[in-house]
Design a protein around this motif. Structure first.
Motif, mmCIF file in Angstrom:
data_model
loop_
_atom_site.group_PDB
_atom_site.id
_atom_site.type_symbol
_atom_site.label_atom_id
_atom_site.label_comp_id
_atom_site.label_asym_id
_atom_site.label_seq_id
_atom_site.Cartn_x
_atom_site.Cartn_y
_atom_site.Cartn_z
ATOM 1 N N UNK A 175 0.717 -0.790 -0.552
ATOM 2 C CA UNK A 175 0.132 -0.184 0.433
ATOM 3 C C UNK A 175 0.620 1.195 0.028
ATOM 4 N N UNK A 176 2.062 1.554 0.608
ATOM 5 C CA UNK A 176 2.706 2.797 0.905
ATOM 6 C C UNK A 176 3.691 2.306 -0.432
ATOM 7 N N UNK A 177 3.953 1.418 -1.048
ATOM 8 C CA UNK A 177 4.165 1.466 -1.992
ATOM 9 C C UNK A 177 3.643 1.785 -3.511
ATOM 10 N N UNK A 178 2.420 1.259 -3.195
ATOM 11 C CA UNK A 178 1.256 2.178 -4.133
ATOM 12 C C UNK A 178 1.260 3.915 -4.488
ATOM 13 N N UNK A 179 1.938 4.503 -3.359
ATOM 14 C CA UNK A 179 0.939 5.516 -2.547
ATOM 15 C C UNK A 179 2.211 6.773 -3.144
ATOM 16 N N UNK A 180 3.129 5.711 -3.866
ATOM 17 C CA UNK A 180 4.949 6.630 -4.351
ATOM 18 C C UNK A 180 4.946 6.616 -5.719
ATOM 19 N N UNK A 181 4.904 7.866 -6.338
ATOM 20 C CA UNK A 181 4.540 7.632 -7.895
ATOM 21 C C UNK A 181 5.655 9.172 -7.989
ATOM 22 N N UNK A 182 6.828 8.272 -8.810
ATOM 23 C CA UNK A 182 8.238 8.853 -8.439
ATOM 24 C C UNK A 182 8.066 8.417 -10.222
ATOM 25 N N UNK A 183 9.201 8.399 -10.529
ATOM 26 C CA UNK A 183 9.961 7.822 -11.881
ATOM 27 C C UNK A 183 9.075 6.535 -12.611
ATOM 28 N N UNK A 184 8.976 6.759 -13.752
ATOM 29 C CA UNK A 184 8.232 5.813 -14.659
ATOM 30 C C UNK A 184 9.452 4.835 -14.937
ATOM 31 N N UNK A 185 8.721 3.766 -14.375
ATOM 32 C CA UNK A 185 9.842 2.349 -15.248
ATOM 33 C C UNK A 185 8.746 1.252 -15.336
ATOM 34 N N UNK A 186 9.574 0.770 -16.463
ATOM 35 C CA UNK A 186 9.281 -0.099 -16.861
ATOM 36 C C UNK A 186 10.271 -1.204 -17.212
ATOM 37 N N UNK A 187 9.448 -2.377 -17.460
ATOM 38 C CA UNK A 187 10.606 -3.913 -17.836
ATOM 39 C C UNK A 187 10.430 -5.059 -17.611
ATOM 40 N N UNK A 188 10.741 -5.661 -19.251
ATOM 41 C CA UNK A 188 10.078 -6.918 -19.965
ATOM 42 C C UNK A 188 11.324 -8.113 -20.168
ATOM 43 N N UNK A 189 11.708 -9.297 -19.553
ATOM 44 C CA UNK A 189 12.071 -10.357 -20.783
ATOM 45 C C UNK A 189 11.005 -10.141 -21.856
ATOM 46 N N UNK A 201 14.113 -2.515 -20.878
ATOM 47 C CA UNK A 201 13.647 -1.865 -19.809
ATOM 48 C C UNK A 201 13.468 0.225 -20.309
ATOM 49 N N UNK A 202 12.566 0.705 -19.774
ATOM 50 C CA UNK A 202 12.279 2.299 -19.849
ATOM 51 C C UNK A 202 12.565 3.020 -18.626
ATOM 52 N N UNK A 203 12.961 3.525 -18.547
ATOM 53 C CA UNK A 203 13.628 4.608 -17.259
ATOM 54 C C UNK A 203 13.799 5.834 -17.502
ATOM 55 N N UNK A 204 12.980 6.782 -16.749
ATOM 56 C CA UNK A 204 13.458 7.823 -17.137
ATOM 57 C C UNK A 204 13.809 8.217 -17.872
ATOM 58 N N UNK A 205 12.926 8.156 -18.848
ATOM 59 C CA UNK A 205 12.917 8.782 -20.367
ATOM 60 C C UNK A 205 13.988 8.023 -21.212
#
Length: 256
Positions: A175-189, A202-206
């Protein structure tokens, strides 16, 4: 030596082969729900509808539910649980209680044995467990350390205690983690057409890049959120409109 998980654990793990890890899903749903940590039923629905996976807490909760349904004992482990650096994974137990580390949050290819006293344990450098890197497990009585060894010689490490977290702590930390909206991150194998290797996109920090055993491929920078949304949707298998709305929650900084 066989450090791979047994067939019953792998059967559950393979259900997640097309599920990526991301932090943009929580941004999409942040102001749409009172409770931030989604239920397993919601996660399944959102994956079917949008191709959305979730962050490491989402994926651990979902994996634990699937393992339980299959009759496999498992529990959450992690580090910095109630901190912004929190990471959670799952320990699944074999028939004789041997421990297999399962980490969907970091998009492992498959689980790995971390039971030091087991006949099949290996402290050697291994291939085929993590996309874009070899791994080495150092296990002690109270925990274990995983080294990720890259093509360029770079080595990074993660250390985990074997102590299980309670389900209540998992939900609260989630619940705490879901409330932290920081930098967009996507990872996929991913496994690209014509290749037998599973790589890590991976996509991170544009910025976006793909890791393989032969090295790191940095992709060309894009000039708008719309362009980034298209690239993310394509590589993550997500709905394009979903990604566009999710990215609208993050500040865009154009990279040179």
């Amino acid at each position: 030596m066989n450090v791979e998980a047994p067939k019953n654990i792998l059967k559950v793990w393979r259900k997640f082969d097309s599920v990526g890890m991301d932090t943009i899903t929580k941004a999409y749903f942040y102001d749409k729900r009172d409770k931030k940590q989604r239920s397993v039923m919601e996660m399944k629905e959102h994956f079917e509808r949008f191709g959305a996976g979730g962050n490491c807490f989402d994926l651990a909760i979902w994996l634990l539910a699937e393992l339980k349904e299959a009759g496999i004992e498992a529990y959450p482990i992690g580090h910095d649980f109630f901190d912004e650096k929190a990471h959670v994974a799952v320990m699944a137990l074999g028939e004789n209680g041997e421990k297999y580390y399962c980490d969907l949050g970091d998009q492992w290819i498959q689980p790995i044995l971390v039971e030091k006293n087991h006949d099949s344990f290996s402290g050697e450098i291994l291939e085929g467990f993590f996309p874009g890197a070899h791994v080495k497990v150092e296990a002690e009585s109270g925990g274990f350390t995983i080294s990720y060894i890259r093509n360029n010689g770079k080595i990074s490490k993660q250390t985990f205690p074997l102590t299980p977290y309670t389900i209540e702590d998992l939900q609260r930390a989630g619940e705490l983690s879901q409330a932290r909206i920081w930098k967009a991150l996507c990872e996929k194998r991913v496994r690209r057409k014509g290749s037998q290797e599973v790589t890590h996109w991976e996509f991170y920090n544009w910025k976006s890049f793909e890791s393989s055993l032969s090295g790191l491929k940095i992709e060309q920078a894009l000039s708008s959120k719309e362009d980034w949304a298209e690239r993310i949707a394509l590589n993550m298998g997500m709905d394009l409109d979903f990604v566009k709305e999710a990215l609208s929650k993050f500040e865009y900084i154009e990279k040179e």
